[in-house]
Design a protein around this motif. Structure first.
Motif: not given
Length: 54
Positions: A19-23, A26-29, A35-38, A41-48
């Protein structure tokens, strides 16, 4: 900043990682990033999580 804050909110709200990755995706696209790959999105979550959420 707002996008990162919302990702942090999802993490701190103990939402499941999918859910965190999906959100995050959606927020960064949009704009120049249609569009972003999974993995992206996971890299964004890790960085944040490591640099913004405290």
């Amino acid at each position: 900043m707002d996008r990162a804050r919302y990702v942090c909110s999802d993490i701190k709200g103990e939402k499941d990682s999918a859910t965190v990755q999906r959100h995050a995706a959606a927020r960064f696209e949009g704009g120049t990033v249609p569009s972003l790959t999974d993995d992206q999105a996971a890299n964004i979550v890790t960085a944040v999580k490591s640099s913004f959420c405290h």
